[in-house]
Design a protein around this motif. Structure first.
Motif, PDB file in Angstrom:
ATOM      1  N   ALA A 160       1.184  -0.983  -0.119  1.00  0.00           N
ATOM      2  CA  ALA A 160       0.122   0.277   0.125  1.00  0.00           C
ATOM      3  C   ALA A 160       1.240   1.387  -0.292  1.00  0.00           C
ATOM      4  O   ALA A 160       2.101   1.154   0.402  1.00  0.00           O
ATOM      5  CB  ALA A 160      -0.923   0.166   1.204  1.00  0.00           C
ATOM      6  N   LEU A 170      -4.657   6.434   2.415  1.00  0.00           N
ATOM      7  CA  LEU A 170      -3.873   5.394   2.073  1.00  0.00           C
ATOM      8  C   LEU A 170      -4.692   5.481   0.434  1.00  0.00           C
ATOM      9  O   LEU A 170      -5.476   5.422   0.430  1.00  0.00           O
ATOM     10  CB  LEU A 170      -3.975   4.607   2.956  1.00  0.00           C
ATOM     11  CG  LEU A 170      -3.302   4.374   4.805  1.00  0.00           C
ATOM     12  CD1 LEU A 170      -3.890   3.698   6.072  1.00  0.00           C
ATOM     13  CD2 LEU A 170      -1.736   4.578   4.616  1.00  0.00           C
ATOM     14  N   TRP A 177      -4.120   0.886  -1.555  1.00  0.00           N
ATOM     15  CA  TRP A 177      -3.803  -0.066  -1.589  1.00  0.00           C
ATOM     16  C   TRP A 177      -3.136  -0.301  -3.326  1.00  0.00           C
ATOM     17  O   TRP A 177      -4.162   0.728  -3.919  1.00  0.00           O
ATOM     18  CB  TRP A 177      -4.572  -1.312  -1.862  1.00  0.00           C
ATOM     19  CG  TRP A 177      -5.021  -2.131  -1.486  1.00  0.00           C
ATOM     20  CD1 TRP A 177      -4.485  -3.174  -1.012  1.00  0.00           C
ATOM     21  CD2 TRP A 177      -5.041  -3.231  -3.090  1.00  0.00           C
ATOM     22  NE1 TRP A 177      -4.080  -4.593  -0.979  1.00  0.00           N
ATOM     23  CE2 TRP A 177      -4.598  -4.570  -3.000  1.00  0.00           C
ATOM     24  CE3 TRP A 177      -5.436  -2.580  -4.551  1.00  0.00           C
ATOM     25  CZ2 TRP A 177      -3.852  -5.572  -4.004  1.00  0.00           C
ATOM     26  CZ3 TRP A 177      -5.788  -4.408  -5.734  1.00  0.00           C
ATOM     27  CH2 TRP A 177      -4.836  -5.552  -4.881  1.00  0.00           C
ATOM     28  N   ASN A 210      -1.691  -7.129  -4.558  1.00  0.00           N
ATOM     29  CA  ASN A 210      -1.348  -8.510  -3.147  1.00  0.00           C
ATOM     30  C   ASN A 210      -1.116  -9.391  -4.406  1.00  0.00           C
ATOM     31  O   ASN A 210      -1.854  -9.401  -4.938  1.00  0.00           O
ATOM     32  CB  ASN A 210      -2.445  -8.375  -2.219  1.00  0.00           C
ATOM     33  CG  ASN A 210      -3.827  -8.864  -2.758  1.00  0.00           C
ATOM     34  OD1 ASN A 210      -3.938  -8.960  -3.696  1.00  0.00           O
ATOM     35  ND2 ASN A 210      -4.889  -9.188  -1.702  1.00  0.00           N
ATOM     36  N   ILE A 249      -3.956  -2.290  -8.553  1.00  0.00           N
ATOM     37  CA  ILE A 249      -4.971  -1.076  -8.688  1.00  0.00           C
ATOM     38  C   ILE A 249      -4.791  -0.682 -10.289  1.00  0.00           C
ATOM     39  O   ILE A 249      -3.609  -0.714 -10.520  1.00  0.00           O
ATOM     40  CB  ILE A 249      -4.465   0.112  -7.638  1.00  0.00           C
ATOM     41  CG1 ILE A 249      -5.551   0.715  -7.776  1.00  0.00           C
ATOM     42  CG2 ILE A 249      -2.927   0.154  -8.338  1.00  0.00           C
ATOM     43  CD1 ILE A 249      -5.270   2.114  -6.379  1.00  0.00           C
ATOM     44  N   GLN A 288      -9.383   4.394  -9.247  1.00  0.00           N
ATOM     45  CA  GLN A 288     -10.911   4.356  -8.146  1.00  0.00           C
ATOM     46  C   GLN A 288     -10.920   4.784  -7.284  1.00  0.00           C
ATOM     47  O   GLN A 288     -10.510   5.052  -6.839  1.00  0.00           O
ATOM     48  CB  GLN A 288     -10.475   2.298  -7.881  1.00  0.00           C
ATOM     49  CG  GLN A 288      -9.899   1.923  -8.920  1.00  0.00           C
ATOM     50  CD  GLN A 288      -8.833   0.394  -9.243  1.00  0.00           C
ATOM     51  OE1 GLN A 288      -7.864   0.827  -9.525  1.00  0.00           O
ATOM     52  NE2 GLN A 288      -9.260  -0.658  -8.605  1.00  0.00           N
ATOM     53  N   TYR A 311      -8.469   5.844   9.024  1.00  0.00           N
ATOM     54  CA  TYR A 311      -9.389   5.156   7.071  1.00  0.00           C
ATOM     55  C   TYR A 311     -10.043   3.907   7.482  1.00  0.00           C
ATOM     56  O   TYR A 311      -9.887   2.409   7.981  1.00  0.00           O
ATOM     57  CB  TYR A 311      -8.110   4.306   6.829  1.00  0.00           C
ATOM     58  CG  TYR A 311      -7.648   5.917   6.755  1.00  0.00           C
ATOM     59  CD1 TYR A 311      -6.389   6.073   7.212  1.00  0.00           C
ATOM     60  CD2 TYR A 311      -7.143   6.549   5.635  1.00  0.00           C
ATOM     61  CE1 TYR A 311      -5.464   7.555   7.270  1.00  0.00           C
ATOM     62  CE2 TYR A 311      -5.688   7.520   5.376  1.00  0.00           C
ATOM     63  CZ  TYR A 311      -5.560   7.890   6.106  1.00  0.00           C
ATOM     64  OH  TYR A 311      -5.094   8.919   5.816  1.00  0.00           O
ATOM     65  N   SER A 351     -10.483  -5.732  -6.229  1.00  0.00           N
ATOM     66  CA  SER A 351      -9.192  -4.878  -5.129  1.00  0.00           C
ATOM     67  C   SER A 351      -9.726  -4.276  -4.147  1.00  0.00           C
ATOM     68  O   SER A 351     -11.062  -4.931  -3.556  1.00  0.00           O
ATOM     69  CB  SER A 351      -8.626  -3.513  -6.107  1.00  0.00           C
ATOM     70  OG  SER A 351      -9.314  -3.102  -6.173  1.00  0.00           O
ATOM     71  N   PHE A 352      -8.546  -4.102  -3.528  1.00  0.00           N
ATOM     72  CA  PHE A 352      -9.080  -3.470  -2.356  1.00  0.00           C
ATOM     73  C   PHE A 352      -9.073  -1.703  -2.197  1.00  0.00           C
ATOM     74  O   PHE A 352      -8.200  -0.680  -2.972  1.00  0.00           O
ATOM     75  CB  PHE A 352      -8.199  -3.087  -0.692  1.00  0.00           C
ATOM     76  CG  PHE A 352      -8.724  -5.107  -0.279  1.00  0.00           C
ATOM     77  CD1 PHE A 352      -7.436  -5.626  -1.502  1.00  0.00           C
ATOM     78  CD2 PHE A 352      -9.111  -5.476   0.631  1.00  0.00           C
ATOM     79  CE1 PHE A 352      -7.773  -6.895  -0.750  1.00  0.00           C
ATOM     80  CE2 PHE A 352      -9.204  -7.291   1.165  1.00  0.00           C
ATOM     81  CZ  PHE A 352      -8.366  -7.415   0.199  1.00  0.00           C
ATOM     82  N   PHE A 388      -9.110   2.279  -0.323  1.00  0.00           N
ATOM     83  CA  PHE A 388      -9.468   2.899   1.086  1.00  0.00           C
ATOM     84  C   PHE A 388     -10.196   4.169   1.138  1.00  0.00           C
ATOM     85  O   PHE A 388     -10.629   4.588   0.095  1.00  0.00           O
ATOM     86  CB  PHE A 388      -8.085   2.750   1.849  1.00  0.00           C
ATOM     87  CG  PHE A 388      -7.548   2.310   2.108  1.00  0.00           C
ATOM     88  CD1 PHE A 388      -6.133   1.833   1.104  1.00  0.00           C
ATOM     89  CD2 PHE A 388      -7.210   2.164   3.342  1.00  0.00           C
ATOM     90  CE1 PHE A 388      -4.968   0.571   1.626  1.00  0.00           C
ATOM     91  CE2 PHE A 388      -6.232   1.154   4.063  1.00  0.00           C
ATOM     92  CZ  PHE A 388      -5.382   0.173   3.504  1.00  0.00           C
ATOM     93  N   GLY A 389     -10.553   4.506   2.803  1.00  0.00           N
ATOM     94  CA  GLY A 389     -11.675   5.585   2.963  1.00  0.00           C
ATOM     95  C   GLY A 389     -10.958   6.512   2.614  1.00  0.00           C
ATOM     96  O   GLY A 389      -9.721   6.771   2.593  1.00  0.00           O
TER      97      GLY A 389
END
Lengths: 117, 111
Positions: A37, A45, A47, A50, A61, B1, B89, B99-100, B102-103
């Protein structure tokens, strides 16, 4: 106690390359998904990518697809991020973290990547 | 994103409770229970507080609790203490992109 430690950051010109490393201890590295990340200076932050324990499943991403490659060496308890075609917007503190139940724990202190001419 | 949406800042007096919201879509928060929360003090690495919406990570104070309703997750800090002053967060898995995300982050100030 599980721990991770990143290294390999530095100053690189736009279009350049850099390889980040992350060494882990205190847990069975080969049992866990691992993530990278990042956090741009003064920002939130994000990401990045992975990788599955055996390296057969990888996700990125969109903004780094085709430029960054995540990999791991379970024998060395190490995670890597090869970054090519770097852009100014890739400037950030890069963290590695252990994937934990669809979250992330055991964050390192980060390694700073600065993309500038 | 696109990031999940959090209030930029919140504040409270010691002993009070505050609730931080985190709004997403049916592709992330609303689609499953893979929501986590993090605390980050200035110059420090993030620390996992909550995972899978409601489960406190090992060693995390019971003053922190999580919940979710439809596309919005929430983190409640009860009995606010000076040490709770930090950035918070949320994060969620987004199934459409595998995918992940974050806020945007919330800065909590203890008055």
């Amino acid at each position: 106690e599980p721990q991770t430690a990143e290294s390999g950051g530095g100053l690189v010109p736009p279009g350049g390359s850099l390889r980040l490393s992350c060494t882990s201890s205190g847990f069975t590295f080969s049992d866990f998904w691992m993530s990278w990340a990042r956090q741009a200076p003064g920002k939130g932050l994000e990401w990045v990518a992975n990788i599955k324990p055996d390296g057969t499943n990888i996700h990125y991403i969109d903004s780094v697809k085709g430029r960054f490659t995540i990999s791991r060496d379970n024998a060395k308890n190490s995670l890597y991020l090869q970054m090519n075609s770097l852009r100014a917007e890739d400037t950030a503190l890069y963290y590695c973290a252990r994937d934990w139940q669809w979250g992330f724990d055991s964050w390192g202190q980060g390694t700073l990547v600065t993309v500038s001419s | 994103q696109s990031a999940l949406t959090q209030p930029a800042s919140m504040s409270g007096s010691p002993g009070q409770s505050i609730t931080i919201s985190c709004t997403g879509t049916s592709s992330d928060i609303g689609g499953h229970n893979y929501v986590s929360w993090y605390q980050q003090h200035p110059g420090k690495a993030p620390k996992l507080l909550i995972y899978e919406v409601t489960t406190r990570h090992s060693g995390v104070s019971s003053r922190f609790s999580g919940s979710k309703s439809f596309n919005t997750a929430s983190l409640t800090i009860s009995g606010l203490q000076a040490e709770d002053e930090a950035d918070y967060y949320c994060s969620s898995y987004r199934s459409t992109t595998t995918s992940f995300v974050f806020g945007t982050g919330t800065t909590v100030t203890v008055l």
